[in-house]
Design an enzyme around this catalytic site. Structure first.
Site, PDB file in Angstrom:
ATOM      1  N   SER A   1      11.235  22.788  49.268  1.00  0.00           N
ATOM      2  CA  SER A   1      11.451  21.614  48.812  1.00  0.00           C
ATOM      3  C   SER A   1       9.970  21.506  48.276  1.00  0.00           C
ATOM      4  O   SER A   1       9.769  20.753  47.276  1.00  0.00           O
ATOM      5  CB  SER A   1      11.970  20.560  49.616  1.00  0.00           C
ATOM      6  OG  SER A   1      11.939  19.246  48.957  1.00  0.00           O
TER       7      SER A   1
ATOM      8  N   MET B   1       9.054  23.231  45.150  1.00  0.00           N
ATOM      9  CA  MET B   1       9.867  22.669  44.037  1.00  0.00           C
ATOM     10  C   MET B   1       9.235  21.383  43.724  1.00  0.00           C
ATOM     11  O   MET B   1       9.111  21.013  42.442  1.00  0.00           O
ATOM     12  CB  MET B   1      11.329  22.574  44.276  1.00  0.00           C
ATOM     13  CG  MET B   1      11.988  23.932  44.203  1.00  0.00           C
ATOM     14  SD  MET B   1      11.572  24.921  42.866  1.00  0.00           S
ATOM     15  CE  MET B   1      12.398  23.960  41.736  1.00  0.00           C
ATOM     16  N   HIS B   2       8.972  20.416  44.430  1.00  0.00           N
ATOM     17  CA  HIS B   2       8.172  19.199  44.027  1.00  0.00           C
ATOM     18  C   HIS B   2       6.952  19.333  43.431  1.00  0.00           C
ATOM     19  O   HIS B   2       6.572  18.816  42.373  1.00  0.00           O
ATOM     20  CB  HIS B   2       8.021  18.391  45.456  1.00  0.00           C
ATOM     21  CG  HIS B   2       9.062  17.714  45.564  1.00  0.00           C
ATOM     22  ND1 HIS B   2      10.272  17.820  46.647  1.00  0.00           N
ATOM     23  CD2 HIS B   2       9.364  16.165  45.530  1.00  0.00           C
ATOM     24  CE1 HIS B   2      10.865  16.879  46.782  1.00  0.00           C
ATOM     25  NE2 HIS B   2      10.728  15.873  46.226  1.00  0.00           N
ATOM     26  N   GLU B   3       6.128  20.253  43.991  1.00  0.00           N
ATOM     27  CA  GLU B   3       4.855  20.658  43.403  1.00  0.00           C
ATOM     28  C   GLU B   3       5.062  21.103  41.871  1.00  0.00           C
ATOM     29  O   GLU B   3       4.432  20.819  40.855  1.00  0.00           O
ATOM     30  CB  GLU B   3       4.182  21.761  44.269  1.00  0.00           C
ATOM     31  CG  GLU B   3       2.750  21.998  43.715  1.00  0.00           C
ATOM     32  CD  GLU B   3       2.004  20.511  43.805  1.00  0.00           C
ATOM     33  OE1 GLU B   3       1.102  20.252  42.874  1.00  0.00           O
ATOM     34  OE2 GLU B   3       1.853  19.700  44.706  1.00  0.00           O
TER      35      GLU B   3
END
Length: 91
Positions: A9, A12-14
């Protein structure tokens, strides 16, 4: 298993934050990964003080919504403005 979920997660956020800004910074990744110790702390506090079961909820809201998200937005904004200023001065 929780660590893997947080790691994926966080990556993916980055990626989702870095693509629009065209800069890769660790702020989103670190913000997600720093939630991992808070899960353990919350579980410990819940077991130690069962009468105060809302402590974990309080920790989440303060760390994520009051401190975490605004701090991430500020850090990315400052980095983006710095990048734009550097590009303008090089022209």
């Amino acid at each position: 298993a929780s660590l893997v979920v947080f790691l994926l997660s966080a990556i993916m956020h980055e990626v989702l934050v870095s693509i629009p800004f065209h800069i890769v910074r660790p702020w989103s990744f670190l913000g997600m990964m720093l939630q991992v110790p808070l899960v353990g702390l919350t579980k410990y506090l819940y077991r130690s003080f069962p009468n105060y079961s809302s402590v974990g909820n309080f920790i989440f809201w303060v760390s994520f919504c009051v401190v975490g998200q605004p701090m991430a937005v500020l850090l990315y904004t400052v980095d983006y403005q710095y990048k734009m200023r550097m590009e303008d001065s090089s022209e």
